[in-house]
Scaffold this active site. Structure first.
Site, PDB file in Angstrom:
ATOM      1  N   SER A 162       0.793  -1.247  -0.121  1.00 42.62           N
ATOM      2  CA  SER A 162       0.317  -0.227   0.018  1.00 42.62           C
ATOM      3  C   SER A 162       0.967   1.206   0.036  1.00 42.62           C
ATOM      4  CB  SER A 162      -0.773   0.107   1.066  1.00 42.62           C
ATOM      5  OG  SER A 162      -1.994   1.005   0.851  1.00 42.62           O
ATOM      6  N   HIS A 279      -8.693   0.294  -0.358  1.00 41.52           N
ATOM      7  CA  HIS A 279      -8.337  -0.569  -1.413  1.00 41.52           C
ATOM      8  C   HIS A 279     -10.003  -1.140  -1.682  1.00 41.52           C
ATOM      9  CE1 HIS A 279      -4.232  -0.020  -1.301  1.00 41.52           C
ATOM     10  NE2 HIS A 279      -4.283  -0.230  -0.015  1.00 41.52           N
TER      11      HIS A 279
END
Length: 388
Positions: A162, A279
């Site tokens: 991430s 996400h």
């Protein structure tokens, strides 16, 4: 606009910030990403970096070919790995004080104090923890460079989870430290705002072999619709290791999954201490601010292999990098697939040494469950020191 903000942010430290982290792979005169192969000087925010032409004359030569048995891979953690006290002990390593000084100028608050002293509830906020993990991880690179410079020199690949992907890209020479930090700031603020629009969250799930995650999410969404939620979101947000997933979405969907975990063949279903469904589609509003800032910063082709969370494949060029970083915000992190891509090799070929650079050891734990042979050569680079 962006350039002036970043320049103003670092100008006060310009005399000191001659090198920030041993990141640059620019050891040749031909710059990856330059169509004509010619050298284009970095923007004013850039500074010579250890291992780059302006910082280490002795290293101004073509990077020597890596010995496969001596090569290294660097992995950078993401949000959720932060803890109060991280960074303590790193200030004695070259450039780390300057890195935090630049961060204070760009972010507008004392990031070092927040990392060292908290309060924890502030450090845990998305808007703060993403820059904190990014800067602290790159500060840990300085430690590795001081203690084992060969690990930096012999690095052939990097990946980040991430927000950790931005640290990997800075390390690879694809982005400038100051501009990447500003981009992370914009990303964190946009994701924080998106998380406040709808009550949502993330659920860490370890399932039995017969667990069907997509079907479980479908059932959870049907439950939400029965509760009056018109467009419920519930999907796999992170692929961690075989039978290890993070599912994210509306709070009601996650409640349903926890309440029905046994029937759904989940051995464990634990709510993560985050405020949003990262996400997933619920982060859609965060994509445009990130897309806009990525249009303004300088991006270069990575000078070592860097792998995208979106599909586990390596970045090919500047436009590919910009597209994938935006897509990453609303797409699942395919970390298990990334590890398979990095460590795939023919039988008998040796594995590289892997360094997890930053707070926490979660990436090492996932590597162990994905590839035990690769994990045998794993080392965690601490963000505190033993005397702490």
């Amino acid at each position: 606009m962006l350039a002036s903000l970043v320049v103003r942010g670092v100008r006060a430290s310009r005399g000191k910030v001659r090198s920030l982290v041993p990141l640059s792979r620019r050891l040749t005169t031909n710059q990856p990403g330059s169509p004509d192969g010619s050298h284009h000087p970095p923007p004013e925010t850039s500074a010579p970096l250890p291992g780059s032409p302006g910082a280490a004359p002795a290293m101004q030569h073509r990077r020597r070919r890596k010995d496969p048995s001596g090569s290294s891979v660097l992995l950078f953690p993401g949000q959720g790995s932060q803890f109060v006290g991280m960074g303590r002990g790193l200030l004695k390593y070259p450039n780390v004080k300057e890195m935090f000084a630049v961060a204070q100028k760009i972010l507008g608050y004392d990031l070092l104090s927040l990392c060292l002293q908290g309060p924890e509830e502030e450090l845990m906020k998305t808007v703060h923890c993403q820059p904190a993990v990014f800067v602290t991880s790159l500060a840990a690179v300085e430690r590795l460079n001081h203690e084992n410079p060969a690990a930096i020199e012999m690095c052939v690949a990097a990946a980040g989870f991430s927000v950790g992907e931005f640290a990997a890209l800075v390390f690879s020479g694809a982005m400038n430290y100051a501009e990447a930090l500003y981009t992370v700031k914009v990303r964190a603020e946009a994701m924080q705002e998106a998380s406040e629009l709808v009550p949502s969250g993330m659920l860490s799930v370890v399932g039995r072999p017969q667990a069907h995650y997509k079907y479980a999410c479908l059932q959870a969404k049907e439950h939400c619709m029965s509760q009056g939620i018109k467009e419920p979101v519930c999907s796999v947000a992170n692929y961690l290791f075989p039978d290890g997933r993070v599912i994210a979405g509306h709070q009601q969907a996650l409640d349903f999954l926890q309440q029905n975990s046994r029937r759904l063949q989940f051995m464990r279903a634990t709510r993560l201490p985050v405020s949003g469904a990262f996400h997933t589609e619920l982060m859609k509003s965060a994509a445009e601010p990130l897309r806009e800032v990525l249009r303004q910063v300088e991006v270069r082709r990575p000078e070592i292999n860097v792998y995208s969370n979106v599909d586990g494949k390596r970045y090919m060029n500047e436009s590919h990098l910009r597209r994938q970083l935006v897509k990453q915000v609303v797409s699942p992190v395919k970390w298990e697939q990334t590890l398979h891509e990095i460590y795939e090799r023919t039988q008998g070929e040796k594995f590289p040494h892997t360094y997890e650079i930053g707070p926490g050891k979660q990436l090492g734990a996932t590597l162990q469950r994905c590839n035990r042979k690769a994990f045998q050569n794993y080392t965690h680079v601490e963000v505190t020191t033993q005397e702490d």
